[in-house]
Design a protein around this motif. Structure first.
Motif, PDB file in Angstrom:
ATOM      1  N   PRO A 142     -22.765  -0.218 -22.059  1.00  0.00           N
ATOM      2  CA  PRO A 142     -22.190  -0.877 -20.880  1.00  0.00           C
ATOM      3  C   PRO A 142     -21.039  -1.810 -21.289  1.00  0.00           C
ATOM      4  O   PRO A 142     -21.062  -2.412 -22.358  1.00  0.00           O
ATOM      5  CB  PRO A 142     -23.363  -1.677 -20.310  1.00  0.00           C
ATOM      6  CG  PRO A 142     -24.586  -0.999 -20.842  1.00  0.00           C
ATOM      7  CD  PRO A 142     -24.200  -0.413 -22.168  1.00  0.00           C
ATOM      8  N   GLY A 143     -20.062  -1.897 -20.433  1.00  0.00           N
ATOM      9  CA  GLY A 143     -18.900  -2.729 -20.738  1.00  0.00           C
ATOM     10  C   GLY A 143     -17.801  -1.931 -21.408  1.00  0.00           C
ATOM     11  O   GLY A 143     -16.735  -2.447 -21.688  1.00  0.00           O
ATOM     12  N   ALA A 144     -18.049  -0.633 -21.669  1.00  0.00           N
ATOM     13  CA  ALA A 144     -17.080   0.293 -22.259  1.00  0.00           C
ATOM     14  C   ALA A 144     -16.333  -0.260 -23.471  1.00  0.00           C
ATOM     15  O   ALA A 144     -15.125  -0.345 -23.476  1.00  0.00           O
ATOM     16  CB  ALA A 144     -16.096   0.754 -21.190  1.00  0.00           C
ATOM     17  N   PRO A 145     -17.056  -0.648 -24.538  1.00  0.00           N
ATOM     18  CA  PRO A 145     -16.353  -1.058 -25.752  1.00  0.00           C
ATOM     19  C   PRO A 145     -15.598   0.123 -26.364  1.00  0.00           C
ATOM     20  O   PRO A 145     -15.759   1.262 -25.937  1.00  0.00           O
ATOM     21  CB  PRO A 145     -17.456  -1.560 -26.675  1.00  0.00           C
ATOM     22  CG  PRO A 145     -18.694  -0.925 -26.171  1.00  0.00           C
ATOM     23  CD  PRO A 145     -18.492  -0.663 -24.706  1.00  0.00           C
ATOM     24  N   ALA A 146     -14.805  -0.141 -27.358  1.00  0.00           N
ATOM     25  CA  ALA A 146     -13.948   0.874 -27.963  1.00  0.00           C
ATOM     26  C   ALA A 146     -14.734   1.970 -28.682  1.00  0.00           C
ATOM     27  O   ALA A 146     -14.250   3.085 -28.792  1.00  0.00           O
ATOM     28  CB  ALA A 146     -12.969   0.211 -28.929  1.00  0.00           C
ATOM     29  N   LEU A 147     -15.912   1.649 -29.196  1.00  0.00           N
ATOM     30  CA  LEU A 147     -16.660   2.619 -29.996  1.00  0.00           C
ATOM     31  C   LEU A 147     -17.942   3.067 -29.299  1.00  0.00           C
ATOM     32  O   LEU A 147     -18.652   2.257 -28.703  1.00  0.00           O
ATOM     33  CB  LEU A 147     -17.021   2.025 -31.354  1.00  0.00           C
ATOM     34  CG  LEU A 147     -15.852   1.771 -32.297  1.00  0.00           C
ATOM     35  CD1 LEU A 147     -16.341   1.106 -33.564  1.00  0.00           C
ATOM     36  CD2 LEU A 147     -15.139   3.070 -32.623  1.00  0.00           C
ATOM     37  N   PRO A 148     -18.272   4.358 -29.413  1.00  0.00           N
ATOM     38  CA  PRO A 148     -19.525   4.839 -28.843  1.00  0.00           C
ATOM     39  C   PRO A 148     -20.717   4.340 -29.660  1.00  0.00           C
ATOM     40  O   PRO A 148     -20.574   4.002 -30.833  1.00  0.00           O
ATOM     41  CB  PRO A 148     -19.401   6.360 -28.938  1.00  0.00           C
ATOM     42  CG  PRO A 148     -18.440   6.598 -30.042  1.00  0.00           C
ATOM     43  CD  PRO A 148     -17.508   5.426 -30.061  1.00  0.00           C
ATOM     44  N   SER A 149     -21.872   4.320 -29.028  1.00  0.00           N
ATOM     45  CA  SER A 149     -23.090   3.895 -29.717  1.00  0.00           C
ATOM     46  C   SER A 149     -24.039   5.070 -29.960  1.00  0.00           C
ATOM     47  O   SER A 149     -24.878   5.006 -30.846  1.00  0.00           O
ATOM     48  CB  SER A 149     -23.811   2.817 -28.906  1.00  0.00           C
ATOM     49  OG  SER A 149     -24.149   3.331 -27.627  1.00  0.00           O
ATOM     50  N   HIS A 150     -23.886   6.129 -29.168  1.00  0.00           N
ATOM     51  CA  HIS A 150     -24.790   7.280 -29.259  1.00  0.00           C
ATOM     52  C   HIS A 150     -23.997   8.577 -29.114  1.00  0.00           C
ATOM     53  O   HIS A 150     -22.874   8.571 -28.613  1.00  0.00           O
ATOM     54  CB  HIS A 150     -25.842   7.224 -28.146  1.00  0.00           C
ATOM     55  CG  HIS A 150     -26.822   6.119 -28.316  1.00  0.00           C
ATOM     56  ND1 HIS A 150     -26.539   4.808 -28.008  1.00  0.00           N
ATOM     57  CD2 HIS A 150     -28.092   6.122 -28.784  1.00  0.00           C
ATOM     58  CE1 HIS A 150     -27.595   4.055 -28.263  1.00  0.00           C
ATOM     59  NE2 HIS A 150     -28.543   4.823 -28.747  1.00  0.00           N
ATOM     60  N   VAL A 151     -24.658   9.656 -29.541  1.00  0.00           N
ATOM     61  CA  VAL A 151     -24.110  10.994 -29.348  1.00  0.00           C
ATOM     62  C   VAL A 151     -25.221  11.854 -28.748  1.00  0.00           C
ATOM     63  O   VAL A 151     -26.382  11.728 -29.141  1.00  0.00           O
ATOM     64  CB  VAL A 151     -23.562  11.582 -30.671  1.00  0.00           C
ATOM     65  CG1 VAL A 151     -24.658  11.742 -31.714  1.00  0.00           C
ATOM     66  CG2 VAL A 151     -22.834  12.898 -30.439  1.00  0.00           C
ATOM     67  N   ARG A 152     -24.862  12.679 -27.780  1.00  0.00           N
ATOM     68  CA  ARG A 152     -25.810  13.640 -27.208  1.00  0.00           C
ATOM     69  C   ARG A 152     -25.565  14.975 -27.893  1.00  0.00           C
ATOM     70  O   ARG A 152     -24.450  15.496 -27.870  1.00  0.00           O
ATOM     71  CB  ARG A 152     -25.610  13.782 -25.714  1.00  0.00           C
ATOM     72  CG  ARG A 152     -26.135  12.609 -24.961  1.00  0.00           C
ATOM     73  CD  ARG A 152     -26.626  13.028 -23.582  1.00  0.00           C
ATOM     74  NE  ARG A 152     -27.255  11.901 -22.937  1.00  0.00           N
ATOM     75  CZ  ARG A 152     -28.554  11.666 -22.954  1.00  0.00           C
ATOM     76  NH1 ARG A 152     -29.366  12.476 -23.591  1.00  0.00           N
ATOM     77  NH2 ARG A 152     -29.067  10.625 -22.354  1.00  0.00           N
ATOM     78  N   TRP A 153     -26.614  15.498 -28.525  1.00  0.00           N
ATOM     79  CA  TRP A 153     -26.464  16.764 -29.235  1.00  0.00           C
ATOM     80  C   TRP A 153     -27.710  17.597 -29.044  1.00  0.00           C
ATOM     81  O   TRP A 153     -28.818  17.144 -29.338  1.00  0.00           O
ATOM     82  CB  TRP A 153     -26.203  16.520 -30.719  1.00  0.00           C
ATOM     83  CG  TRP A 153     -25.870  17.781 -31.425  1.00  0.00           C
ATOM     84  CD1 TRP A 153     -26.676  18.508 -32.247  1.00  0.00           C
ATOM     85  CD2 TRP A 153     -24.662  18.520 -31.314  1.00  0.00           C
ATOM     86  NE1 TRP A 153     -26.041  19.640 -32.671  1.00  0.00           N
ATOM     87  CE2 TRP A 153     -24.790  19.673 -32.107  1.00  0.00           C
ATOM     88  CE3 TRP A 153     -23.465  18.319 -30.621  1.00  0.00           C
ATOM     89  CZ2 TRP A 153     -23.780  20.617 -32.229  1.00  0.00           C
ATOM     90  CZ3 TRP A 153     -22.461  19.255 -30.741  1.00  0.00           C
ATOM     91  CH2 TRP A 153     -22.625  20.382 -31.546  1.00  0.00           C
ATOM     92  N   GLN A 154     -27.544  18.812 -28.554  1.00  0.00           N
ATOM     93  CA  GLN A 154     -28.624  19.765 -28.335  1.00  0.00           C
ATOM     94  C   GLN A 154     -29.786  19.135 -27.573  1.00  0.00           C
ATOM     95  O   GLN A 154     -30.947  19.241 -27.967  1.00  0.00           O
ATOM     96  CB  GLN A 154     -29.080  20.368 -29.659  1.00  0.00           C
ATOM     97  CG  GLN A 154     -27.984  21.171 -30.329  1.00  0.00           C
ATOM     98  CD  GLN A 154     -28.394  21.780 -31.643  1.00  0.00           C
ATOM     99  OE1 GLN A 154     -29.289  21.291 -32.326  1.00  0.00           O
ATOM    100  NE2 GLN A 154     -27.715  22.859 -32.037  1.00  0.00           N
ATOM    101  N   GLY A 155     -29.443  18.447 -26.489  1.00  0.00           N
ATOM    102  CA  GLY A 155     -30.448  17.859 -25.613  1.00  0.00           C
ATOM    103  C   GLY A 155     -31.075  16.571 -26.107  1.00  0.00           C
ATOM    104  O   GLY A 155     -31.978  16.036 -25.461  1.00  0.00           O
ATOM    105  N   ARG A 156     -30.610  16.059 -27.234  1.00  0.00           N
ATOM    106  CA  ARG A 156     -31.169  14.805 -27.765  1.00  0.00           C
ATOM    107  C   ARG A 156     -30.106  13.717 -27.724  1.00  0.00           C
ATOM    108  O   ARG A 156     -28.918  13.989 -27.885  1.00  0.00           O
ATOM    109  CB  ARG A 156     -31.649  14.987 -29.201  1.00  0.00           C
ATOM    110  CG  ARG A 156     -32.780  15.996 -29.325  1.00  0.00           C
ATOM    111  CD  ARG A 156     -33.264  16.127 -30.737  1.00  0.00           C
ATOM    112  NE  ARG A 156     -32.162  15.979 -31.687  1.00  0.00           N
ATOM    113  CZ  ARG A 156     -32.170  16.391 -32.923  1.00  0.00           C
ATOM    114  NH1 ARG A 156     -33.221  16.994 -33.403  1.00  0.00           N
ATOM    115  NH2 ARG A 156     -31.143  16.217 -33.716  1.00  0.00           N
ATOM    116  N   ARG A 157     -30.551  12.493 -27.555  1.00  0.00           N
ATOM    117  CA  ARG A 157     -29.676  11.322 -27.593  1.00  0.00           C
ATOM    118  C   ARG A 157     -29.902  10.630 -28.934  1.00  0.00           C
ATOM    119  O   ARG A 157     -30.996  10.143 -29.213  1.00  0.00           O
ATOM    120  CB  ARG A 157     -30.012  10.372 -26.450  1.00  0.00           C
ATOM    121  CG  ARG A 157     -29.111   9.177 -26.367  1.00  0.00           C
ATOM    122  CD  ARG A 157     -29.440   8.358 -25.117  1.00  0.00           C
ATOM    123  NE  ARG A 157     -28.506   7.287 -24.944  1.00  0.00           N
ATOM    124  CZ  ARG A 157     -28.768   6.008 -25.194  1.00  0.00           C
ATOM    125  NH1 ARG A 157     -29.972   5.638 -25.614  1.00  0.00           N
ATOM    126  NH2 ARG A 157     -27.843   5.097 -25.006  1.00  0.00           N
TER     127      ARG A 157
END
Length: 174
Positions: A142-157
Motif C-alpha cells: 500500500p502507498g505504491a512505493p517504488a519497489l515491489p514486495s511480492h511476486v505472484r508465480w504459478q498461483g502462489r504469492r
C-alpha cells in the motif's frame, strides 16, 4: 537454440571499431563455451580493466561489461519440470532454475536481477523485454512505493527476498 541473440547482449572483440549486430559473436556453440567458462579475473593481468575472464586452453579471453556479464534472455518452460532462465544466447545449455522470489528489482537503475552461476558473479541482469514481462507478476505494498514486495508465480504469492542486493553492492565497490 532457435532464437537470435538479443540486442541487449552482444559480445565483441575489444578493438572492434564498429560495435553492432553485424560485428558481434553470434555462434551459439562459441557463446556456450565462452560463458560456461566465465569467472572473475584473478589472473594478475588486466584485472582493473577486465573483471572477468573465460579461459580456453592456453588462451585467456578477458571480459568487461556495462553491468553484469550474465544476461538472462529467455524463460524456458520444460514441460512438467520447473522453469529455467536461459542466459547469454545459450538456450538450455546455459540456464539456471528460475527462482521468482529471488528476483531483485533495483530502483537505482530500473533494472531487474536474478541469481546467476556463482563462478560468474552470482547475479545476472534480466533482459529488458523479459523484465517487462515478469514485472506484471509484481505486487506493491500500500502507498505504491517504488519497489515491489511480492511476486505472484504459478498461483502462489511469494515475498521477494532481496538477498541479491549485498552481492550487487559488493561488486560495485572498488
Amino acid at each position: 537454440m532457435g532464437h537470435g541473440l538479443p540486442l541487449c547482449l552482444q559480445l565483441f572483440l575489444d578493438d572492434s571499431k564498429m560495435k553492432n549486430f553485424i560485428t558481434c559473436f553470434k555462434d551459439p556453440q562459441f557463446l556456450v563455451t565462452f560463458f560456461s567458462r566465465l569467472r572473475p579475473n584473478h589472473s594478475g593481468r588486466y584485472e582493473a580493466s577486465f573483471p572477468f575472464l573465460s579461459p580456453c586452453g592456453r588462451e585467456r579471453n578477458f571480459l568487461r561489461c556495462e553491468d553484469r556479464p550474465v544476461v538472462f534472455t529467455h524463460l524456458l518452460a520444460s514441460g512438467s519440470g520447473p522453469p529455467r532462465l536461459s542466459y547469454c544466447g545459450g538456450g538450455e545449455a546455459l540456464a539456471v532454475p528460475f527462482e521468482p522470489a529471488r528476483l531483485l528489482p533495483l530502483a537505482a537503475n530500473g533494472r531487474l536481477y536474478h541469481p546467476a552461476p556463482e563462478r560468474a558473479g552470482g547475479v545476472g541482469l534480466v533482459r529488458s523485454a523479459l523484465a517487462f514481462e515478469l514485472s506484471a507478476c509484481f505486487e506493491y505494498p500500500p502507498g505504491a512505493p517504488a519497489l515491489p514486495s511480492h511476486v505472484r508465480w504459478q498461483g502462489r504469492r511469494l515475498a521477494l527476498t532481496m538477498d541479491l542486493a549485498p552481492l550487487l553492492l559488493a561488486a560495485s565497490r572498488p
